[in-house]
Design a protein around this motif. Structure first.
Motif, mmCIF file in Angstrom:
data_model
loop_
_atom_site.group_PDB
_atom_site.id
_atom_site.type_symbol
_atom_site.label_atom_id
_atom_site.label_comp_id
_atom_site.label_asym_id
_atom_site.label_seq_id
_atom_site.Cartn_x
_atom_site.Cartn_y
_atom_site.Cartn_z
ATOM 1 N N LYS A 76 46.836 65.917 66.160
ATOM 2 C CA LYS A 76 46.732 64.708 65.506
ATOM 3 C C LYS A 76 45.085 64.133 65.561
ATOM 4 O O LYS A 76 44.737 63.438 64.740
ATOM 5 C CB LYS A 76 47.635 63.617 66.097
ATOM 6 N N ARG A 91 42.829 65.549 63.308
ATOM 7 C CA ARG A 91 42.979 65.168 62.068
ATOM 8 C C ARG A 91 42.468 63.828 61.769
ATOM 9 O O ARG A 91 41.988 63.408 60.924
ATOM 10 C CB ARG A 91 44.551 65.187 61.611
ATOM 11 N N ASP A 92 42.853 62.896 62.865
ATOM 12 C CA ASP A 92 42.288 61.672 62.683
ATOM 13 C C ASP A 92 40.595 61.512 62.601
ATOM 14 O O ASP A 92 40.248 60.726 62.141
ATOM 15 C CB ASP A 92 42.934 60.749 64.079
#
Length: 328
Positions: free
Chosen positions: A317, A320-321
């Motif tokens: 995550k 992705r951020d």
């Protein structure tokens, strides 16, 4: 598992020797801890814990060794969660980077002594009142629920606990740091420094975290020797882990969820064991209930699996951020 007195004494002496060496190295030359140095120390402490677990397996068998490793991994994981609060404390008290290692080491030493007392009291209570596992189980499930809901706020502020406020009332506190000194004299009057206060803050705050970690490990093993050593090894490597992880802490976005699942899992395990050995007169006439229990052979893989999935999902995550935040 029968633990002779000499083994208790030898283990405590060995742990104190490691801490003394660590304290001497920190006190001799205060410095900012590099990633390389932190990584070597973390590797060393984890290796010592693994060797200790292998020794338990060799002399006492696979079950006590599995209980130790499950307890150690759980306590170490919960300790990583504590690092968020330690980071907030360091920022709140504006501790100079060069002295942060000493603050953590002494604070953790205080926590280790206090946890030892906690464990002794907990073991005595459990030996006399088996029904306390109902309370432990319910508390862990509730704590897991709260942890999952609250998570971690990067802008969270540190609030001084009652013990720290008591220390401030008893001792006058100097306005600024005086190198690594904890006590100084100003115009003939004795003061404690902010260094002393922050050490107390680290130690006493960790004790509050023990309110969930101690019941959790008693849910994995009821042997006080394993409970104490798992806690000791988890705490001893915590100082270096603080510097090693650094900014990575904020990337473990799902850590709170993973830890909440572990706490809830152990809470359910405790309640099932309490029902299996029930002696409360108002429940099933004081007779045990025929419920399934969760053995250590299940607990250890579940704990490791939750942590692996949590870590992988957190890092994925974060990546992705980061990609989403880059200008296109």
């Amino acid at each position: 598992m029968s633990v002779p007195l000499w083994l208790w004494l030898a283990t405590v002496a060995g742990l104190l020797l490691l801490l003394a060496v660590d304290l001497v190295l920190v006190g001799r030359k205060p410095h900012e801890v590099s990633l390389g140095e932190a990584g070597r120390w973390v590797t060393f402490y984890v290796s010592v814990a693994v060797l200790f677990g292998i020794g338990i397996w060799y002399f006492a068998g696979g079950v006590p060794a599995s209980e130790f490793f499950a307890g150690y991994i759980t306590e170490y994981s919960l300790s990583i969660d504590n690092l968020f609060i330690f980071l907030i404390i360091m920022n709140t008290f504006k501790v100079p980077a060069v002295h942060q290692g000493r603050v953590l080491l002494v604070g953790i030493l205080i926590a280790l002594v206090m946890r030892g007392i906690f464990i002794a009291v907990g073991a005595a209570v459990i030996a006399q009142f088996s029904w306390v596992f109902y309370l432990f189980g319910a508390f862990l499930i509730y704590t897991g629920y709260k942890l999952a809901r609250s998570g971690h706020d990067e802008d969270e502020e540190f609030k001084e606990n009652a013990f720290l406020r008591f220390v401030r009332r008893i001792f006058p506190v100097a306005d600024e740091y005086h190198d690594a000194k904890s006590f100084i004299r100003i115009d003939g009057k004795r003061f404690v420094t902010p260094m002393f206060i922050v050490m107390i803050a680290i130690g006493s705050t960790d004790l509050l975290f023990a309110l969930d970690s101690i019941p959790a490990i008693f849910g994995l093993t009821k042997e006080p020797f394993l409970v104490f050593t798992a806690n000791a090894f988890a705490l001893m490597g915590l100082r270096q882990l603080y510097f090693l992880l650094g900014g990575l802490l904020n990337r473990l976005v799902y850590l709170s969820i993973g830890l909440s699942l572990i706490l809830a899992f152990i809470g359910v395990k405790l309640i099932l064991e309490a029902l299996h050995t029930n002696s409360l007169p108002f429940l099933n006439g004081g007779e045990p209930l025929a419920v399934p229990t969760i053995g250590i052979e299940v607990s250890l893989p579940v704990i490791i699996g939750i942590l692996v999935v949590t870590t992988v999902a957190s890092l994925a995550k974060s990546r992705r951020d980061e990609r989403a935040a880059r200008p296109s």
